[in-house]
Design a protein around this motif. Structure first.
Motif, PDB file in Angstrom:
ATOM      1  N   UNK A   1      31.912  -8.449 -42.737  1.00 22.97           N
ATOM      2  CA  UNK A   1      30.804  -8.220 -41.812  1.00 22.97           C
ATOM      3  C   UNK A   1      31.217  -7.208 -40.748  1.00 22.97           C
ATOM      4  N   UNK A   2      30.560  -6.052 -40.661  1.00 24.43           N
ATOM      5  CA  UNK A   2      30.897  -5.070 -39.621  1.00 24.43           C
ATOM      6  C   UNK A   2      30.630  -5.649 -38.233  1.00 24.43           C
ATOM      7  N   UNK A   3      31.615  -5.583 -37.364  1.00 30.03           N
ATOM      8  CA  UNK A   3      31.495  -6.188 -36.033  1.00 30.03           C
ATOM      9  C   UNK A   3      32.093  -5.281 -34.972  1.00 30.03           C
ATOM     10  N   UNK A   4      31.429  -5.271 -33.812  1.00 26.58           N
ATOM     11  CA  UNK A   4      31.889  -4.509 -32.649  1.00 26.58           C
ATOM     12  C   UNK A   4      32.409  -5.481 -31.596  1.00 26.58           C
ATOM     13  N   UNK A   5      33.482  -5.132 -30.931  1.00 27.51           N
ATOM     14  CA  UNK A   5      33.973  -5.877 -29.771  1.00 27.51           C
ATOM     15  C   UNK A   5      33.536  -5.114 -28.525  1.00 27.51           C
ATOM     16  N   UNK A   6      32.902  -5.796 -27.607  1.00 28.79           N
ATOM     17  CA  UNK A   6      32.553  -5.161 -26.334  1.00 28.79           C
ATOM     18  C   UNK A   6      33.814  -4.964 -25.512  1.00 28.79           C
ATOM     19  N   UNK A   7      34.171  -3.714 -25.294  1.00 28.18           N
ATOM     20  CA  UNK A   7      35.381  -3.401 -24.512  1.00 28.18           C
ATOM     21  C   UNK A   7      35.041  -3.010 -23.075  1.00 28.18           C
ATOM     22  N   UNK A   8      33.743  -3.070 -22.711  1.00 33.14           N
ATOM     23  CA  UNK A   8      33.313  -2.593 -21.388  1.00 33.14           C
ATOM     24  C   UNK A   8      33.028  -3.727 -20.406  1.00 33.14           C
ATOM     25  N   UNK A   9      33.033  -4.976 -20.887  1.00 35.08           N
ATOM     26  CA  UNK A   9      32.832  -6.111 -19.982  1.00 35.08           C
ATOM     27  C   UNK A   9      31.396  -6.367 -19.610  1.00 35.08           C
ATOM     28  N   UNK A  10      30.441  -6.074 -20.482  1.00 35.16           N
ATOM     29  CA  UNK A  10      29.035  -6.348 -20.197  1.00 35.16           C
ATOM     30  C   UNK A  10      28.784  -7.848 -20.072  1.00 35.16           C
ATOM     31  N   UNK A  11      27.834  -8.212 -19.177  1.00 33.29           N
ATOM     32  CA  UNK A  11      27.435  -9.616 -19.129  1.00 33.29           C
ATOM     33  C   UNK A  11      26.513  -9.906 -20.306  1.00 33.29           C
ATOM     34  N   UNK A  12      26.108 -11.172 -20.457  1.00 33.17           N
ATOM     35  CA  UNK A  12      25.359 -11.564 -21.650  1.00 33.17           C
ATOM     36  C   UNK A  12      24.012 -10.840 -21.758  1.00 33.17           C
ATOM     37  N   UNK A  13      23.332 -10.684 -20.638  1.00 35.63           N
ATOM     38  CA  UNK A  13      22.022 -10.015 -20.660  1.00 35.63           C
ATOM     39  C   UNK A  13      22.170  -8.543 -21.032  1.00 35.63           C
ATOM     40  N   UNK A  14      23.163  -7.888 -20.449  1.00 33.82           N
ATOM     41  CA  UNK A  14      23.410  -6.478 -20.762  1.00 33.82           C
ATOM     42  C   UNK A  14      23.782  -6.303 -22.232  1.00 33.82           C
ATOM     43  N   UNK A  15      24.563  -7.265 -22.744  1.00 36.66           N
ATOM     44  CA  UNK A  15      24.974  -7.196 -24.153  1.00 36.66           C
ATOM     45  C   UNK A  15      23.770  -7.326 -25.076  1.00 36.66           C
ATOM     46  N   UNK A  16      22.840  -8.231 -24.703  1.00 34.61           N
ATOM     47  CA  UNK A  16      21.612  -8.407 -25.496  1.00 34.61           C
ATOM     48  C   UNK A  16      20.788  -7.113 -25.489  1.00 34.61           C
ATOM     49  N   UNK A  17      20.669  -6.502 -24.329  1.00 26.54           N
ATOM     50  CA  UNK A  17      19.890  -5.265 -24.218  1.00 26.54           C
ATOM     51  C   UNK A  17      20.533  -4.133 -25.017  1.00 26.54           C
ATOM     52  N   UNK A  18      21.851  -4.049 -24.925  1.00 25.99           N
ATOM     53  CA  UNK A  18      22.580  -3.017 -25.672  1.00 25.99           C
ATOM     54  C   UNK A  18      22.375  -3.188 -27.175  1.00 25.99           C
ATOM     55  N   UNK A  19      22.480  -4.432 -27.647  1.00 27.46           N
ATOM     56  CA  UNK A  19      22.307  -4.708 -29.072  1.00 27.46           C
ATOM     57  C   UNK A  19      20.903  -4.333 -29.533  1.00 27.46           C
ATOM     58  N   UNK A  20      19.909  -4.614 -28.701  1.00 33.10           N
ATOM     59  CA  UNK A  20      18.522  -4.274 -29.043  1.00 33.10           C
ATOM     60  C   UNK A  20      18.354  -2.773 -29.185  1.00 33.10           C
ATOM     61  N   UNK A  21      18.933  -2.028 -28.247  1.00 33.19           N
ATOM     62  CA  UNK A  21      18.831  -0.558 -28.285  1.00 33.19           C
ATOM     63  C   UNK A  21      19.522   0.016 -29.519  1.00 33.19           C
ATOM     64  N   UNK A  22      20.617  -0.587 -29.935  1.00 31.93           N
ATOM     65  CA  UNK A  22      21.420  -0.085 -31.049  1.00 31.93           C
ATOM     66  C   UNK A  22      21.002  -0.660 -32.401  1.00 31.93           C
ATOM     67  N   UNK A  23      20.076  -1.604 -32.398  1.00 33.69           N
ATOM     68  CA  UNK A  23      19.646  -2.198 -33.663  1.00 33.69           C
ATOM     69  C   UNK A  23      20.672  -3.151 -34.250  1.00 33.69           C
ATOM     70  N   UNK A  24      21.484  -3.754 -33.405  1.00 31.20           N
ATOM     71  CA  UNK A  24      22.486  -4.729 -33.862  1.00 31.20           C
ATOM     72  C   UNK A  24      21.827  -6.099 -33.916  1.00 31.20           C
ATOM     73  N   UNK A  25      21.896  -6.722 -35.072  1.00 27.69           N
ATOM     74  CA  UNK A  25      21.113  -7.938 -35.306  1.00 27.69           C
ATOM     75  C   UNK A  25      21.622  -9.149 -34.533  1.00 27.69           C
ATOM     76  N   UNK A  26      22.917  -9.317 -34.424  1.00 26.24           N
ATOM     77  CA  UNK A  26      23.478 -10.553 -33.873  1.00 26.24           C
ATOM     78  C   UNK A  26      24.370 -10.267 -32.669  1.00 26.24           C
TER      79      UNK A  26
END
Length: 383
Positions: free
Chosen positions: A349-374
């Motif tokens: 399963x291709x997976x990204x590690x957040x290396x920038x320290x985003x909080x949970x809400x920011x991570x959700x928004x980032x995933x939505x913008x990038x089309x990341x499902x989970x």
């Protein structure tokens, strides 16, 4: 900043989804070529100008000089370098080579056609006859089908037939050039004005018609007396027989006016089309004289398929499936995120590690913008 953000005319960047899709198609072609015994080679993106000068108009080449003053050019196609490669080796023939490489052609952009594009192809060197011609044609059709081009029409012709017919009619070189252009443009008015017999005009008019198979050959055969032209029609008939055995006859039609590249090819020629693209997506034929430029006598036949044009066609035909990137992004506690991401990758399963320290809400928004499902946000060892 001037033009720094832009690419030169005729050249494009490949966006991630398209680039990934293209790599998938390349893999399919590599596998197909290998299954048919064609070994992949790579040739330089830069050749000496002399390699191409007998075959390609100078204005169609990207030319430059090196530090020693040698005139060089970018690779125009895969065929000529493959013949050069084979001619420079003491290879046991026949030899089968394949390639998937970028090509560069000056002044070729427009209508979906680019100056820089990717082609895949095969070359069968040291083999003559209709069986060899048919092998290459069959793989060309398989290639289009393999990458998703199902609405395909391939026109086949015979350069040797045209040359034999010109000999039969007693047409000089100047007249041949005029007739060649008229037939290529389906210009029946020019043919009608030729100073030849009515019967010969009718014969030439038949070359402007296409769409049949055996019937096209049978219609013109009684008019042919030149033995070379008869032999060429026999070659086409044998190729049709083999296509029928493959189940590919439905994709093929005979076009005796397919003679645009008469100076390059020596026998069978073909071009393949699909809808939504105004250029052939694949082309090939027999070119027995090319190796003479390298001091060798090697009969050869090959084809190439434009991956760039094929992708354009698939997109316009709504058959394009962009390649997916990461399916999961893991954030929060970095140590736990790293362990989780590595476990996912081990499962495929291709997976990204957040290396920038985003909080949970920011991570959700980032995933939505990038089309990341989970999104997995790690709190200690827990998601």
């Amino acid at each position: 900043m001037g033009n720094k953000y832009y690419t030169p005319d005729g050249f494009n960047d490949q966006f991630p989804g398209i680039c990934g899709f293209k790599r998938e198609l390349e893999s399919k072609l590599r596998n197909l070529f290998l299954l048919n015994g064609y070994e992949e080679i790579e040739t330089p993106g830069v050749e000496y100008f002399d390699v191409y000068k007998e075959f390609v108009a100078e204005e169609s080449l990207f030319k430059f000089t090196d530090s020693k003053g040698s005139l060089l050019c970018n690779r125009y196609d895969g065929t000529i370098p493959t013949v050069r490669f084979c001619a420079g080796r003491n290879e046991t023939l026949p030899a089968r080579y394949s390639y998937i490489e970028n090509m560069y052609r000056a002044g070729k952009q427009g209508g979906g056609k680019l100056s820089g594009f990717t082609q895949g192809g095969i070359e069968l060197l040291g083999a003559s006859g209709a069986k060899s011609d048919a092998e290459v044609l069959a793989i060309a059709i398989k290639s289009a089908l393999e990458i998703g081009i199902t609405d395909l029409q391939v026109s086949i012709g015979q350069v040797k037939f045209f040359k034999g017919l010109m000999k039969q009619l007693g047409i000089d070189e100047e007249g041949q050039a005029k007739i060649k252009n008229a037939i290529a443009n389906r210009d029946t008015v020019t043919l009608e004005k030729l100073d030849i017999s009515k019967e010969d005009k009718e014969t030439l008019q038949l070359l402007t018609e296409s769409g049949g198979t055996y019937d096209t050959i049978d219609m013109i055969l009684p008019r042919i007396t030149d033995e070379g032209a008869k032999e060429a029609l026999g070659n086409l008939k044998e190729i049709l027989d083999i296509m029928e055995r493959y189940g590919f006859l439905k994709y093929v039609s005979v076009d005796l006016g397919l003679i645009e590249s008469i100076d390059y090819y020596t026998g069978m020629v073909f071009k393949g089309y699909t809808y939504e693209v105004g250029f052939p997506i694949l082309a090939g034929g027999r070119y027995d004289d090319v190796a003479k430029s390298f001091g060798k006598e090697i009969e050869a036949v090959g084809f190439s398929i434009s991956l760039t044009l094929s992708i354009t066609a698939l997109m316009r035909q709504e058959k394009y499936q962009p390649a997916k990137g990461a399916a999961v992004i893991v954030g929060g506690d970095f140590e736990a995120a790293t362990i989780t991401a590595e476990a996912l990758r081990a499962e495929g399963t291709p997976a990204i590690i957040d290396t920038t320290g985003m909080d949970e809400e920011a991570l959700e928004n980032y995933a939505k913008e990038k089309g990341i499902e989970t999104v997995m946000y790690m709190d200690g060892g827990n998601a």
